[in-house]
Design a protein around this motif. Structure first.
Motif, short mmCIF file in Angstrom:
data_model
loop_
_atom_site.label_atom_id
_atom_site.label_comp_id
_atom_site.label_asym_id
_atom_site.label_seq_id
_atom_site.Cartn_x
_atom_site.Cartn_y
_atom_site.Cartn_z
N UNK A 193 -63.86 26.45 45.34
CA UNK A 193 -65.21 27.02 45.39
C UNK A 193 -66.21 25.99 44.90
N UNK A 194 -67.22 25.69 45.70
CA UNK A 194 -68.21 24.67 45.35
C UNK A 194 -69.28 25.28 44.45
N UNK A 195 -68.86 25.63 43.24
CA UNK A 195 -69.81 26.17 42.28
C UNK A 195 -70.52 27.39 42.82
N UNK A 196 -71.77 27.54 42.39
CA UNK A 196 -72.52 28.75 42.73
C UNK A 196 -73.01 28.78 44.17
N UNK A 197 -72.75 27.71 44.94
CA UNK A 197 -73.03 27.80 46.36
C UNK A 197 -72.15 28.87 47.00
N UNK A 198 -70.98 29.08 46.40
CA UNK A 198 -70.04 30.05 46.94
C UNK A 198 -69.22 29.52 48.10
N UNK A 199 -69.48 28.29 48.54
CA UNK A 199 -68.75 27.73 49.67
C UNK A 199 -67.30 27.42 49.28
N UNK A 200 -66.36 27.79 50.12
CA UNK A 200 -64.96 27.45 49.92
C UNK A 200 -64.70 26.17 50.71
N UNK A 201 -64.68 25.03 50.01
CA UNK A 201 -64.63 23.73 50.67
C UNK A 201 -63.26 23.09 50.51
N UNK A 202 -62.89 22.30 51.50
CA UNK A 202 -61.66 21.52 51.37
C UNK A 202 -61.85 20.48 50.27
N UNK A 203 -60.80 20.25 49.50
CA UNK A 203 -60.90 19.32 48.36
C UNK A 203 -61.04 17.88 48.81
N UNK A 204 -60.86 17.63 50.10
CA UNK A 204 -61.11 16.31 50.66
C UNK A 204 -62.08 16.47 51.82
N UNK A 205 -63.19 15.73 51.79
CA UNK A 205 -64.20 15.82 52.82
C UNK A 205 -64.51 14.44 53.40
#
Length: 339
Positions: free
Chosen positions: A5-17
């Protein structure tokens, strides 16, 4: 692929971008190669992409936007940055006045929005927030840029306000104002240093600020992308404390790399992946093979805890008395142009 989870953005992001600067004309990459690289990334597990208005004078934003447009079924999160208003963006005719002009700031944001082919920017980051021309009060965050972005956020043009920087102390102060949703920090962690853990990561945790790491390979630094033992004397015999201690760290990192049977890229990718407080690591690429190889490393998962402890111990053994970052030590990344 690990997601966070990218903090309070709420986005569930891949740990590698993917960092999206290096596959542009500024690095002399053929447009067909850029398009194929972006297609490959869109078809991979990666779901977070980092760009900026100034990356090749706008071409990076365009490449990313076209890639996302061609793959409408892929859910992606794109960070872009507003900055370099005086020389590399649509506001450059106004020079340094643009940094204090809400009209020009809105012009720049809406230009990015138009290129993105979206109704709202996922993350709009203030590029180099430590620059004096922004006019920040770092204790409160008060500034023309932040108040203008907050207005645009209320109007729905921006979903999240962020920072994109190679500096960590002032960024930490801005995060502690509670007005920043996410931050990309370039050069704040690598195999030889992790200065973002001094002040910036604690501030991010206090404020649930999303953290993206960049430049984990030292902005393409030759000593961090390959084991160049024969060239270490240029650091070790330089007479400069920072460079000498950097050389000593590298010697031990190279020894550990040999012991583990890993190249420098695998060690760096999996080392950064070991820190849960870094939500994603956007690494640059100039060809598909770079993405494919680094993804393979990321999918192996974080380094074991004991190896992480060894790397941390090597970093801590040789003190560097400065606000440490790759740009400050090694200069601009190879290929980077400036007006």
């Amino acid at each position: 692929m690990i997601t966070r989870r990218l903090g309070r953005t709420g986005y569930e992001v891949t740990a590698f971008g993917l960092g999206c600067f290096q596959f542009t004309g500024e690095y002399d990459i053929d447009p067909d190669v850029s398009e194929k690289l972006m297609d490959y990334a869109m078809e991979s597990p990666i779901n977070v992409f980092d760009t900026a208005q100034m990356y090749d004078f706008g071409e990076s934003e365009e490449i990313v936007a076209r890639g996302a447009y061609k793959h409408p079924d892929k859910k992606v999160y794109i960070s872009t940055k507003i900055g370099y208003l005086h020389e590399r963006t649509v506001t450059r005719a106004k020079g340094y006045e643009a940094y204090q002009d809400p009209k020009e700031i809105k012009r720049a944001v809406k230009h990015s929005l138009w290129i993105s082919r979206r109704d709202s920017l996922d993350m709009c980051m203030i590029h180099e927030p430590d620059w004096d021309c922004w006019g920040f009060d770092y204790e409160t965050g008060d500034s023309v840029i932040l108040s203008t972005l907050e207005e645009l956020k209320k109007e729905g043009y921006i979903a999240n306000i962020g920072l994109g920087s190679t500096e960590y102390t002032k960024s930490a102060k801005l995060i502690d104002t509670g007005r920043i949703d996410c931050a990309l920090v370039a050069g704040g962690i690598s195999l030889i240093a992790r200065p973002i853990f001094d002040k910036l990561i604690p501030a991010a945790k206090r404020n649930d600020c999303g953290i993206i790491a960049g430049a984990g390979f030292g902005m393409g630094n030759k000593f961090l992308t390959a084991k160049r033992r024969d060239e270490l004397p240029e650091l070790l015999e330089s007479g400069d404390e920072v460079r000498v201690n950097t050389g000593k760290k590298l010697e031990k990192i190279y020894d550990l790399s040999d012991e583990l049977g890993m190249d420098m890229f695998e060690m760096a990718v999996r080392y950064i992946l070991a820190f849960d407080d870094i939500h994603t690591h956007c690494a640059g690429a100039r060809e598909i093979a770079h993405i494919r190889t680094n993804l393979g490393y990321a999918e192996k998962g974080p380094l074991p805890a004991d190896v992480v402890e060894k790397i941390n111990a090597i970093q801590d053994e040789f003190v560097i008395h400065q606000d440490y970052n790759m740009m400050g030590l090694f200069g601009k990344p190879p290929g980077f142009l400036s007006d």
